[in-house]
Design a protein around this motif. Structure first.
Motif, PDB file in Angstrom:
ATOM      1  N   ALA A 180      12.747  -0.534   9.494  1.00  0.00           N
ATOM      2  CA  ALA A 180      14.169  -0.584   9.177  1.00  0.00           C
ATOM      3  C   ALA A 180      14.876  -1.695   9.942  1.00  0.00           C
ATOM      4  CB  ALA A 180      14.809   0.764   9.501  1.00  0.00           C
TER       5      ALA A 180
ATOM      6  N   LEU B 117      -5.563  12.062   3.999  1.00  0.00           N
ATOM      7  CA  LEU B 117      -4.826  11.222   4.929  1.00  0.00           C
ATOM      8  C   LEU B 117      -4.479   9.885   4.275  1.00  0.00           C
ATOM      9  CD1 LEU B 117      -3.839  10.720   7.862  1.00  0.00           C
ATOM     10  CD2 LEU B 117      -6.075   9.773   8.331  1.00  0.00           C
ATOM     11  N   ALA B 118      -5.483   9.279   3.633  1.00  0.00           N
ATOM     12  CA  ALA B 118      -5.249   7.994   2.985  1.00  0.00           C
ATOM     13  C   ALA B 118      -4.182   8.120   1.901  1.00  0.00           C
ATOM     14  CB  ALA B 118      -6.557   7.468   2.386  1.00  0.00           C
ATOM     15  N   LEU B 119      -4.243   9.192   1.123  1.00  0.00           N
ATOM     16  CA  LEU B 119      -3.246   9.372   0.063  1.00  0.00           C
ATOM     17  C   LEU B 119      -1.854   9.525   0.651  1.00  0.00           C
ATOM     18  CD1 LEU B 119      -5.293  11.646  -2.291  1.00  0.00           C
ATOM     19  CD2 LEU B 119      -4.240   9.474  -2.911  1.00  0.00           C
ATOM     20  N   GLU B 121      -0.750   8.241   3.387  1.00  0.00           N
ATOM     21  CA  GLU B 121      -0.306   6.919   3.811  1.00  0.00           C
ATOM     22  C   GLU B 121       0.094   6.067   2.618  1.00  0.00           C
ATOM     23  OE1 GLU B 121      -0.133   5.173   7.174  1.00  0.00           O
ATOM     24  OE2 GLU B 121       0.468   7.268   7.177  1.00  0.00           O
ATOM     25  N   ILE B 122      -0.671   6.178   1.534  1.00  0.00           N
ATOM     26  CA  ILE B 122      -0.332   5.405   0.343  1.00  0.00           C
ATOM     27  C   ILE B 122       1.054   5.789  -0.158  1.00  0.00           C
ATOM     28  CG2 ILE B 122      -0.909   5.074  -2.097  1.00  0.00           C
ATOM     29  CD1 ILE B 122      -3.826   5.161  -1.323  1.00  0.00           C
ATOM     30  N   ILE B 125       3.670   4.237   2.100  1.00  0.00           N
ATOM     31  CA  ILE B 125       3.834   2.797   1.941  1.00  0.00           C
ATOM     32  C   ILE B 125       4.540   2.483   0.633  1.00  0.00           C
ATOM     33  CG2 ILE B 125       2.594   0.616   1.706  1.00  0.00           C
ATOM     34  CD1 ILE B 125       0.465   1.770   3.535  1.00  0.00           C
ATOM     35  N   ILE B 126       4.228   3.229  -0.412  1.00  0.00           N
ATOM     36  CA  ILE B 126       4.904   2.978  -1.687  1.00  0.00           C
ATOM     37  C   ILE B 126       6.406   3.193  -1.533  1.00  0.00           C
ATOM     38  CG2 ILE B 126       5.203   3.811  -4.044  1.00  0.00           C
ATOM     39  CD1 ILE B 126       2.243   4.353  -4.175  1.00  0.00           C
ATOM     40  N   HIS B 128       8.080   3.098   1.158  1.00  0.00           N
ATOM     41  CA  HIS B 128       8.567   2.102   2.102  1.00  0.00           C
ATOM     42  C   HIS B 128       8.832   0.774   1.408  1.00  0.00           C
ATOM     43  CE1 HIS B 128       8.149  -0.903   5.363  1.00  0.00           C
ATOM     44  NE2 HIS B 128       8.589   0.043   6.156  1.00  0.00           N
ATOM     45  N   ASN B 129       7.979   0.427   0.444  1.00  0.00           N
ATOM     46  CA  ASN B 129       8.070  -0.905  -0.160  1.00  0.00           C
ATOM     47  C   ASN B 129       9.003  -1.003  -1.370  1.00  0.00           C
ATOM     48  OD1 ASN B 129       6.411  -1.968   1.708  1.00  0.00           O
ATOM     49  ND2 ASN B 129       4.599  -2.058   0.433  1.00  0.00           N
ATOM     50  N   LEU B 130       9.202   0.111  -2.069  1.00  0.00           N
ATOM     51  CA  LEU B 130      10.036   0.033  -3.272  1.00  0.00           C
ATOM     52  C   LEU B 130      11.508   0.123  -2.879  1.00  0.00           C
ATOM     53  CD1 LEU B 130       8.060   2.282  -5.746  1.00  0.00           C
ATOM     54  CD2 LEU B 130       8.113  -0.190  -5.615  1.00  0.00           C
ATOM     55  N   HIS B 131      12.010  -0.950  -2.268  1.00  0.00           N
ATOM     56  CA  HIS B 131      13.344  -0.924  -1.687  1.00  0.00           C
ATOM     57  C   HIS B 131      14.408  -0.441  -2.654  1.00  0.00           C
ATOM     58  CE1 HIS B 131      11.783  -4.375   1.021  1.00  0.00           C
ATOM     59  NE2 HIS B 131      11.355  -3.211   1.417  1.00  0.00           N
ATOM     60  N   PRO B 137      12.700   0.888   3.969  1.00  0.00           N
ATOM     61  CA  PRO B 137      12.478   1.416   5.315  1.00  0.00           C
ATOM     62  C   PRO B 137      13.743   1.988   5.947  1.00  0.00           C
ATOM     63  CG  PRO B 137      12.310  -0.984   5.301  1.00  0.00           C
ATOM     64  CD  PRO B 137      12.411  -0.568   3.896  1.00  0.00           C
ATOM     65  N   GLU B 138      14.905   1.515   5.538  1.00  0.00           N
ATOM     66  CA  GLU B 138      16.115   2.045   6.159  1.00  0.00           C
ATOM     67  C   GLU B 138      16.439   3.444   5.675  1.00  0.00           C
ATOM     68  OE1 GLU B 138      17.394  -1.612   4.761  1.00  0.00           O
ATOM     69  OE2 GLU B 138      18.865  -1.838   6.344  1.00  0.00           O
ATOM     70  N   GLY B 139      15.956   3.796   4.502  1.00  0.00           N
ATOM     71  CA  GLY B 139      16.174   5.147   4.030  1.00  0.00           C
ATOM     72  C   GLY B 139      17.449   5.301   3.217  1.00  0.00           C
ATOM     73  N   GLU B 230       9.918   6.787   7.783  1.00  0.00           N
ATOM     74  CA  GLU B 230       9.372   7.173   9.088  1.00  0.00           C
ATOM     75  C   GLU B 230       9.617   8.633   9.396  1.00  0.00           C
ATOM     76  OE1 GLU B 230       9.132   3.242   9.401  1.00  0.00           O
ATOM     77  OE2 GLU B 230      11.008   3.757  10.405  1.00  0.00           O
TER      78      GLU B 230
ATOM     79  N   TRP C 284       2.225  -5.060   0.882  1.00  0.00           N
ATOM     80  CA  TRP C 284       1.229  -4.143   0.355  1.00  0.00           C
ATOM     81  C   TRP C 284      -0.129  -4.286   1.008  1.00  0.00           C
ATOM     82  CZ3 TRP C 284       3.318  -0.589  -2.794  1.00  0.00           C
ATOM     83  CH2 TRP C 284       4.543  -0.906  -3.379  1.00  0.00           C
ATOM     84  N   ILE C 287      -1.670  -1.053   2.160  1.00  0.00           N
ATOM     85  CA  ILE C 287      -2.078  -0.051   1.189  1.00  0.00           C
ATOM     86  C   ILE C 287      -3.495  -0.322   0.712  1.00  0.00           C
ATOM     87  CG2 ILE C 287      -1.567  -0.766  -1.194  1.00  0.00           C
ATOM     88  CD1 ILE C 287       0.315   1.462  -1.419  1.00  0.00           C
ATOM     89  N   PHE C 290      -6.149   1.748   2.434  1.00  0.00           N
ATOM     90  CA  PHE C 290      -6.303   3.145   2.048  1.00  0.00           C
ATOM     91  C   PHE C 290      -6.868   3.281   0.641  1.00  0.00           C
ATOM     92  CE2 PHE C 290      -4.661   4.657   5.857  1.00  0.00           C
ATOM     93  CZ  PHE C 290      -3.596   3.866   6.231  1.00  0.00           C
TER      94      PHE C 290
END
Lengths: 401, 308, 307
Positions: A180, B117-119, B121-122, B125-126, B128-131, B137-139, B230, C284, C287, C290
């Protein structure tokens, strides 16, 4: 009827007299496991001790009760509940991370007690959650918002380029950490600098989050050939990034870091020479600012360590601002206290007179200006604002040998 | 499968009544702490439901975060009613876990765990990245907390979520699902030869526990009025319920409940006693309980009988 | 025969990709390999413990962090270079790890695997929090000149210090292979790893083997910790992310497959570096890791079921 009124008045007077001796309770919430919160709460304790030694406020001593927010929203919320309902504090102080702050806001609003916030720069979430005046009037935000910081730096670079014409900036590259903090820095930079400068950037995973490889980001930066290279990350990134920049022979005209704090011993590294930085305070200000020196000497004497981040003098200021306002209002009653806080004019160790004014959404924003500094001979020297400067900048960033 | 005893039922009834009545005699601070404990308790109980089949999931945080964002984005982007969004979160988590389960429930042991666990995290990250979609990331911030932030309402909402978790877990314990899952856990080959449709039961357990975890995610974000990648995909939402279930006694409903109370209250109490460094004691408590009570508190109470 | 042809084709495709990368974006190869070395050298000790003692050590990253702090303290106190401090650090970490093992983990070995997992989780919390109290959360870094050693080829300048991790990873792999196949203790360890009960029947002291392997793994962790200190900043939470990464890499390689960890790390390092080249894909890169893990694990399980 008259007898009842007389009796009631007598009881009230008795209660007031009894309350005279009772301490004024301040509830402080900080992340105690982090250096910022550890020193922030310590600096607040220092301020409380100094004020109490000088006789307290309105004849009453101050009592600071500190609870750890553990950088988590639910723990931060529980901390507010405990301080207000169990410890029955009169006012609240503290804060560092935006995430934890968001957890506190519903509880803050529920109780409406005065809050002097020493953290949270995320306007997109925190300021939005607070909402506009008058519902957020109890919240006095000392720490600048991210857009305050961006605007301040924009002003700063204008002033620096005007003052030192050999420092010319046309292209800016911002390396931003993926979280962030980095993302908001990137958004702010694009908006505030995009007009007059050519701006580009690249994300990187901060070493604080398990990253620490800057190669692809530095490659992009090197290809871009910026006049000003800025990295927005954490203290863990400072030296490794410089080491990689040196290995890749990356030499921007200005190399600037914007972490909230720096690693221990950064100044002793040869790589630190002439790295510029964004910040709010540096020990070098002791030379030019009495309030800074008083704070610094007191902190070192009491805790036998140097303040490592600006959160220490910021939290220190929060307590003094609060004390001054309680004195001026003559009471800790919320409405009167808010009125007194509005009129704050505090000469802070951060080198400026703190007042509260409107920001984008809330009514009571304190600090809006940041500083631009430079590491010289192992010390952070203030370059801008020019009124507070302690040194002239060294330019350009030296070539790696 | 032990028959429920009359004293046991009475005790449960009294405890439940006390739990529901808590807001009337407890202050805002105990209610807040209770809410936190309830959250982890529900996650611990739901995790145990899948554990009874022998599958260890490391993906609680993933489903929790997914449910959280499903709820938050349904309200923000779709204008859904906040209460409905919690059910929506449960439903969507169930559907997602059904699809995932079809693919990964054939895995066993550590490989299944790592995949969950991997799923998780995936998913993080998805989001997190799709702003533009998720706020990045800011929420994102909601208008306010559900029920106007009323402490009692928020507490009862969490309690309702917990009741669903406990109810489902007890159903799993008392129905023939229990026999099937235990059989699978103990010896898959003989279970299969006995005619147990292993995959079907694993899927049921996986979907049920995931739906509950997603629902708790929805309750969490609606209670606090915001979500960031987060905060909702925090690894502690995976690790702490595990520790609680283990310390309390796995393969039961009561065990994880005891563990959540133990660790949840200990964490809060320690923090007030030892402001700087309380987590050290917390870690040591975990170590000591595991070493000296390997079957957990409930296992100890059951008299060291072989855990079923 | 078909599978052999597929294997040959895959190898040729891999080689072609390699050459293409070297010409087009050599930095992907360079930095990808360096990162791979770092990941592998941290993951291999965990793989050793998992393969033989069959425990997942959730405190693995924290042990490395403690080793790094030990090397740091030694360095600051005596002016020793971390590379020289490597040996005492490795020894101290090994001893410390062995003590921890004897006092705690060994007693949990008879309990289900989950108990050991949560035990090490508790250990991890305790270690990082004690470090936090002693050293605060503020980052520390040694400033060493050789870390920015670089080589210039044409227009390209790149750092070469990080190749030390590649060397360490290869040394560990080769060393372990020799140890596990040529020495008595090593062969006993392999037997214990495959079948503890059978090994005990044959007369191998399983408990002593476990202890030895744990000490050996932690000696490696100690060495890596000292190396890590040269290149990276240290703070109490620095180990955590590496535990998860190591666990994933070990799972990807398959339990007991140490050379597989090298391959998995290389795959991870190169794909991360590759994705980071493209501006839109930079976020990415994580990702990919994973997705790859899931693909490999699922693929392996499908293959096993077909056979």
């Amino acid at each position: 009827m008259k007898r009842i009124v007389a009796l009631a008045t007598a009881v009230l007077m008795a209660q007031l007299v009894a309350a005279q001796g009772a301490p004024i309770k301040i509830g402080g919430i900080w992340p105690l496991s982090d250096i910022t919160g550890k020193q922030g709460s310590a600096a607040a304790q220092l301020a409380v001790a100094e004020i109490n030694k000088a006789g307290g406020v309105l004849g009453r001593q101050l009592e600071l009760i500190v609870v750890d927010d553990e950088l988590k929203a639910d723990k931060a919320a529980a901390a507010v509940e405990k301080l207000v309902t169990v410890d029955k504090v009169d006012v609240l102080v503290g804060g560092m991370a935006s995430g934890a702050e968001l957890g506190k806001i519903p509880a803050f609003k529920k109780y409406g007690k005065v809050v002097i916030a020493t953290g949270a720069a995320g306007s997109g979430t925190v300021e939005k959650a607070l909402g506009p005046s008058p519902d957020s009037d109890f919240y006095f935000h000392l720490h600048p918002w991210d857009y305050n910081q961006g605007a301040s730096y924009s002003e700063g670079w204008d002033a620096i380029q005007a003052q030192y014409p050999n420092m010319k900036i046309k292209k800016i590259f911002l390396a931003y950490e993926e979280g962030a903090f980095g993302k908001s820095s990137w958004d702010q930079t694009k908006v505030l600098f995009g007009g007059r400068y050519t701006v580009d950037g690249a994300p990187f995973k901060s070493a604080a989050m398990g990253g620490g490889d800057y190669a692809s980001m530095l490659e992009a930066a090197k290809d871009y050939k910026p006049d000003l290279f800025i990295w927005a990350g954490y203290d863990a990134d400072a030296l490794p990034m410089l080491e990689q920049a040196k290995a890749m022979k990356f030499n921007p005209g200005i190399y600037l870091g914007a972490p909230p704090g720096w690693p221990i011993g950064f100044g002793t590294s040869r790589l630190s020479a002439n790295v510029m930085l964004y910040g709010m305070w540096a020990p070098a200000m002791n030379d030019t600012n009495k309030a800074s020196k008083k704070f610094y000497d007191g902190f070192v004497a009491k805790f036998k360590e140097e303040p490592a981040t600006y959160f220490a003098p910021l939290s220190y200021s929060a307590i003094f601002i609060l004390a001054d306002a309680i004195k001026a209002a003559g009471t800790v009653e919320t409405a009167a206290l808010i009125k007194a806080l509005k009129a704050t004019k505090y000469e802070s160790p951060l080198g400026e007179v703190i007042t509260f004014s409107k920001s984008n959404i809330i009514a009571h924003q304190g600090i809006k200006r940041q500083k631009i500094l430079q590491w010289q001979a192992g010390r952070q020297e203030v370059i801008w604002p020019l009124e507070a400067k302690t040194e002239v900048p060294v330019y350009p960033f030296p070539q790696w040998k | 499968m032990k028959k429920a005893s009359l004293p046991g039922i009475l005790a449960a009834f009294v405890i439940a009544a006390l739990a529901v009545a808590l807001p009337s005699f407890a202050g805002a601070y105990p209610l807040q702490v209770a809410r936190n404990v309830i959250l982890y308790m529900a996650l611990a109980v739901s995790w145990d439901m899948l554990l009874r089949s022998g599958q260890i999931s490391f993906g609680i945080a993933g489903l929790f975060g997914f449910g959280a964002y499903a709820s938050v984005l349904a309200v923000l982007r779709g204008g859904m009613d906040p209460w409905l969004s919690i059910l929506f979160a449960a439903l969507l988590s169930g559907i997602l876990s059904f699809a995932i389960g079809l693919a990964i429930l054939r895995l066993r042991l550590m490989y299944f765990s790592i995949t969950t666990l991997a799923l998780a995290e995936i998913l993080r990250i998805i989001i997190h990245n799709l702003h533009d979609f998720s706020g990045g990331p800011e929420g994102v911030v909601l208008e306010g907390s559900i029920a106007g932030g009323n402490a009692s309402a928020l507490y009862l909402l969490s309690l309702a979520g917990l009741a669903v978790a406990i109810g489902t877990s007890l159903y799993f314990e008392k129905s023939k699902l229990h026999l099937a899952l235990t059989a699978i856990r103990n010896n898959e080959t003989s279970a299969r030869s006995s005619g147990v449709d292993i995959f079907r039961y694993l899927l049921i357990a996986f979907v049920a526990s995931s739906a509950i975890q997603g629902m708790m995610g929805g309750i969490y974000v609606q209670s606090y009025g915001f979500a960031t990648p987060e905060s909702v995909f925090d690894a502690n939402f995976t690790l702490l319920p595990l520790a609680m279930a283990l310390l309390g006694g796995i393969h039961s409903t009561i065990g994880p409940m005891l563990g959540a109370i133990l660790l949840g209250l200990a964490a809060e109490w320690l923090k007030l006693q030892i402001p700087y460094g309380h987590l050290v004691v917390y870690g040591i408590i975990i170590i000591i309980v595991i070493l000296f009570m390997p079957k957990g508190l409930y296992g100890l109470a059951r008299g060291g009988r072989k855990s079923s | 025969m078909a599978s052999k042809r597929i294997k040959t084709m895959a190898t040729m495709a891999g080689a072609a990709a390699f050459v293409a990368l070297a010409i087009w974006k050599p930095t992907v190869l360079i930095y990808g390999t360096q990162q791979a070395g770092l990941y592998a050298s941290i993951a291999i000790p965990m793989g050793l413990v998992l393969g033989i003692v069959h425990i997942v050590n959730l405190a693995h990253g924290e042990f490395m962090m403690v080793a790094a702090y030990a090397a740091y303290s030694l360095s600051m106190a005596t002016g020793m270079d971390p590379l020289i401090a490597l040996i005492p650090t490795a020894a101290a970490t090994s001893l410390f790890g062995f003590l921890v093992y004897r006092l705690t983990i060994r007693n949990a070995l008879k309990a289900p695997e989950l108990n050991q997992l949560i035990l090490t989780f508790g250990l991890g919390i305790t270690l990082s929090q004690i470090t936090n109290i002693l050293f605060t959360s503020q980052t520390r870094k040694l400033s060493l000149d050789y870390v920015s050693a670089s080589v210039t080829i044409g227009e390209l300048s790149f750092g070469i210090w990080s190749f030390v991790f590649v060397a360490a990873a290869i040394a560990m792999t080769v060393g372990l292979k020799l140890f596990l196949t040529r020495t008595m203790m090593g062969k006993a360890a392999v037997a214990v790893g495959q079948n503890p009960r059978g090994a005990a029947i044959v007369g191998i002291d399983v408990d002593r083997t476990y202890g030895f392997i744990f000490a050996l793994a932690l000696a490696m962790v100690g060495a890596v910790g000292a190396l890590f200190l040269t290149k990276s900043s240290i703070f109490p939470g620095v180990g955590g992310p590496f535990t998860m990464k190591s666990f994933c890499l070990v799972a990807m390689a398959g339990v007991g497959n140490i050379p597989g960890i090298l391959a998995a790390s290389l795959l991870l390092g190169l794909s991360e570096a590759f994705l980071r080249v493209f501006r839109e894909l930079r976020g990415w890169a994580d990702i990919v890791f994973f997705v790859l893990i899931i693909a490999v694990i699922l693929g392996r399980s499908l293959k096993e079921r077909k056979s």
